[in-house]
Design a protein around this motif. Sequence first.
Motif, PDB file in Angstrom:
ATOM      1  N   SER A 106      25.731  -6.387 -47.503  1.00 46.34           N
ATOM      2  CA  SER A 106      24.717  -7.262 -46.892  1.00 46.34           C
ATOM      3  C   SER A 106      25.310  -8.237 -45.888  1.00 46.34           C
ATOM      4  O   SER A 106      24.589  -8.720 -45.008  1.00 46.34           O
ATOM      5  CB  SER A 106      23.963  -8.030 -47.989  1.00 46.34           C
ATOM      6  N   ASN A 107      26.600  -8.551 -45.994  1.00 46.39           N
ATOM      7  CA  ASN A 107      27.201  -9.431 -44.989  1.00 46.39           C
ATOM      8  C   ASN A 107      27.402  -8.708 -43.660  1.00 46.39           C
ATOM      9  O   ASN A 107      27.481  -9.335 -42.603  1.00 46.39           O
ATOM     10  CB  ASN A 107      28.531  -9.984 -45.496  1.00 46.39           C
ATOM     11  N   ARG A 163      30.942  -7.672 -48.751  1.00 45.31           N
ATOM     12  CA  ARG A 163      30.768  -8.971 -49.386  1.00 45.31           C
ATOM     13  C   ARG A 163      31.850  -9.221 -50.433  1.00 45.31           C
ATOM     14  O   ARG A 163      32.167  -8.338 -51.226  1.00 45.31           O
ATOM     15  CB  ARG A 163      29.383  -9.051 -50.031  1.00 45.31           C
ATOM     16  N   PRO A 220      22.502  -7.316 -42.908  1.00 46.34           N
ATOM     17  CA  PRO A 220      21.648  -8.128 -43.800  1.00 46.34           C
ATOM     18  C   PRO A 220      20.348  -7.434 -44.215  1.00 46.34           C
ATOM     19  O   PRO A 220      19.869  -7.652 -45.329  1.00 46.34           O
ATOM     20  CB  PRO A 220      21.363  -9.378 -42.955  1.00 46.34           C
TER      21      PRO A 220
END
Length: 417
Positions: free
Chosen positions: A122-123, A169, A126
């Motif tokens: 997700s980093n 992440r 997103p």
Amino acid sequence: MKRAMIDLAGSLPQGESRPRRRFSPVTSLLICFTVAFILALSRRHAPWYPYAEDGRIFYQQANDLGLRSLFVPDGGYLHVGLRIMALFLAQFPPSMMPYAMVTAALAIQAGLATFIFSEEVSNLVPSQFYRGLFAFIYIGLPDIDEVYGHFVNSQWHLAILSTLLIFGRTPATRRGKIVRLVFVTILSLTGPFVAFLLPPTAYKYFRTRSRYNLGLLLCTIPSCVQICSVFLSDRPTRPWHDLALPLAIPRTFGGRGFLSAAIAPDLFRQYYVNGPVLWASMFGVVVLCIYAVAERKQFSALLIYMGACIIVTSLRGGVGSVGTRMDPTFSNRYFFIFGFGLLSTIVLILASEKRWVRVVTVGCVATILAVSWQLPYPEAFWPKYQAALQRYDRAVPGTRVEFPEVPKEWTFSIRKR
């Protein structure tokens, strides 16, 4: 009377809209893995056959050498991660070996697609929607038959996994960080690909100065030894001046890297000798690379970087010649990561929160991938393998029996237990 009825209606409890049902994170990942595995399986006409080193190197040596096979190099480097899995797969009899090998390879691909979809990336991406779309693109890449469902070529998929593990992440717990470092270390000993990640990993550490990033940096060092051993081994190398061949650069990056690996192999075959189209494709590659870096699209930029490193080093020390490397029918394993990065960059350029844009994007991507969805497979393989199984059943314990593989000139042998 009418006003009283209105007041009475207003005093009645209003029906609340039911909350949208959401699956738990674990359930979502299980669904993603199952769908990805089924999609991966659907691309193969005849799914079950051993390919190249699947039998000769992994299955046979796991049977013959046991734990000693973990640190036996092949092609000039180690395959520790795959050899660990091969020790388990070696417990299957030869009759089940093709099913076990292919299932393991498809499970690795489905697992990577699930990881792309997960919050662990997700980093880098997103939006869950676009993570899901990238997972689908990864399963459906057009020019990928050489690395699709083949256990030996799972190392190329693990190269993508190592990239996402290092730059994904950061785990929230100490245990998660330790597990991540162990996985990166094993992947550093599974092919030479993690070595390409040493410069960006070093940059990541010097920017943050965190102990975890220092650990990641140290875990990539074994892969540097791996890639050095490749060039110090007896693996054939070729001079760089071969790149001066006519249209070598645009055919390699614009043709094979973009037209073939990201859009459709037939498109590159059609324009193989068309200089203007190839140079235009090369210009498109440059534009997409600049966009990915300038706009900090880390997911696609990392894939393009990893893919470019693989292509450049393969031109020096890969299988075949520079001329065959530009052939649209030869060794697409060197190009699919680069193509994945380019296609994901195009999707990110079109990215939007508007629903109609997302629908159009998905439709276009699905159309491109559908053109080359089903992959070719070898004809008349199973009769030969069935004949080898009959010889194995009749053999005396201790006798070695030879089995066919794909390509047709490859074989492996197993001692009857």
